[in-house]
Design a protein around this motif. Structure first.
Motif, PDB file in Angstrom:
ATOM      1  N   TYR A   6       2.759   0.479   8.978  1.00 36.60           N
ATOM      2  CA  TYR A   6       2.412   1.667   8.070  1.00 36.60           C
ATOM      3  C   TYR A   6       1.564   2.615   8.393  1.00 36.60           C
ATOM      4  O   TYR A   6       0.467   2.128   9.300  1.00 36.60           O
ATOM      5  CB  TYR A   6       1.990   1.120   6.568  1.00 36.60           C
ATOM      6  N   ARG A  42       8.810   6.663   2.753  1.00 36.49           N
ATOM      7  CA  ARG A  42       7.261   6.963   2.447  1.00 36.49           C
ATOM      8  C   ARG A  42       6.934   6.004   1.147  1.00 36.49           C
ATOM      9  O   ARG A  42       7.781   5.714  -0.049  1.00 36.49           O
ATOM     10  CB  ARG A  42       7.632   8.333   1.796  1.00 36.49           C
ATOM     11  N   TYR A  87       4.243   5.490  -1.899  1.00 35.00           N
ATOM     12  CA  TYR A  87       3.038   6.338  -2.583  1.00 35.00           C
ATOM     13  C   TYR A  87       2.149   5.340  -3.296  1.00 35.00           C
ATOM     14  O   TYR A  87       2.264   4.430  -4.191  1.00 35.00           O
ATOM     15  CB  TYR A  87       3.699   6.983  -3.817  1.00 35.00           C
ATOM     16  N   GLY A  97       1.859   8.145   5.283  1.00 39.15           N
ATOM     17  CA  GLY A  97       2.049   7.344   4.193  1.00 39.15           C
ATOM     18  C   GLY A  97       3.345   6.866   4.167  1.00 39.15           C
ATOM     19  O   GLY A  97       3.982   6.492   3.449  1.00 39.15           O
TER      20      GLY A  97
END
Length: 296
Positions: free
Chosen positions: A261, A290, A292, A266
């Motif tokens: 990661y 991605r 969040y 992100g």
């Protein structure tokens, strides 16, 4: 340009043309005897605009490599050096096929899919016979499970191989599901739905603007008061385990999965390798998703 696994017969020759300026000739040939007349020759002089220069040749013809029927071009790297640029399909257009299902064998557990469908029905308080959109339905395990509970389901996915499996699953379970092969960024023209579900971190394949567009488009295909159940991974809860390198064994073979990661972008990047029984190695396309965190 030199030999590699895709261009075994590609050569770049410097030839004289009766003047001091160097001229380059690109010769590309698939190597098949009956295809040699398809060889492409193109003369490239200094100052040539290489932007999007297309080199059509037999190695990328429909018969030899139908999956590579795309423009490719030469890009200057330094004086006297050129690079052949081959646009690649986005990872989400090539990852999801039968090999992906073989890698994640546990996804075929119908009992888990049935429990997920029960949770969806309970969380959204769905009325009987609700009209649902399964966004990123994959091979249809949730769409079929929801249809078995009496709902009218449309399963949308970009992967033709997975939708083919989904149709077979619906036929096996004797349920009617409407299947739509399209990009989730293109929801225009769909009917209105009572609810939309998107399970197992489907949102996040694109850049932030495109991901946001998906959410806006979902809003527009929902009826007034419609609901959207979005299942995504929380990177804050998972950050202690990254980077990940796991080995596991299943009936389909030995699996190696690595993931890391990037806290700046992100995005989580994953690589998967499956060693089939008999020793055949299968490298799946890398993914780049991605994630969040809650505050986003």
């Amino acid at each position: 340009v030199g030999p590699n696994r895709d261009l075994r017969h590609c050569q770049l020759h410097r030839v004289a043309r009766g003047h001091d300026l160097p001229v380059w000739t690109a010769l590309l040939d698939c190597g098949k005897r009956n295809h040699r007349r398809s060889m492409c020759e193109q003369h490239l002089r200094p100052g040539t605009d290489f932007s999007r220069m297309c080199i059509r040749s037999c190695w990328m013809c429909r018969e030899c490599h139908p999956q590579r029927w795309r423009d490719h071009y030469l890009q200057p790297m330094s004086p006297g050096r050129l690079r052949l640029v081959i646009p690649m399909d986005p990872w989400f257009e090539t990852l999801f096929d039968e090999s992906y299902i073989a890698f994640y064998e546990e996804l075929q557990d119908r009992e888990v899919a049935a429990k997920d469908a029960e949770f969806v029905e309970r969380a959204l308080a769905l009325p009987a016979g609700a009209r649902l959109l399964d966004l990123g339905c994959g091979f249809g395990r949730h769409a079929v499970s929801l249809a078995l509970r009496g709902h009218h389901v449309t399963g949308l996915d970009l992967s033709r191989p997975l939708l083919r499996i989904a149709r077979d699953l619906a036929k096996e379970c004797s349920v009617e599901v409407e299947w739509a092969e399209r990009d989730m960024r293109e929801l225009h023209g769909l009917q209105s739905f009572d609810a939309c579900v998107s399970l197992y971190t489907v949102l996040g394949y694109f850049d932030d603007d495109s991901n946001e567009k998906v959410l806006r488009d979902v809003f527009h295909v929902l009826r007034p008061g419609g609901q959207f159940l979005l299942d995504v991974s929380n990177p804050l809860a998972l950050r202690a385990r990254w980077p990940v390198r796991t080995f596991s064994e299943s009936a389909t073979g030995v699996r190696l999965e690595t993931a890391d990661y990037d806290g700046i972008t992100g995005r989580v990047r994953s690589r998967r390798t499956l060693i089939r029984p008999g020793g055949v190695r299968l490298d799946l396309p890398d993914s780049d998703v991605r994630l969040y965190p809650p505050h986003e």
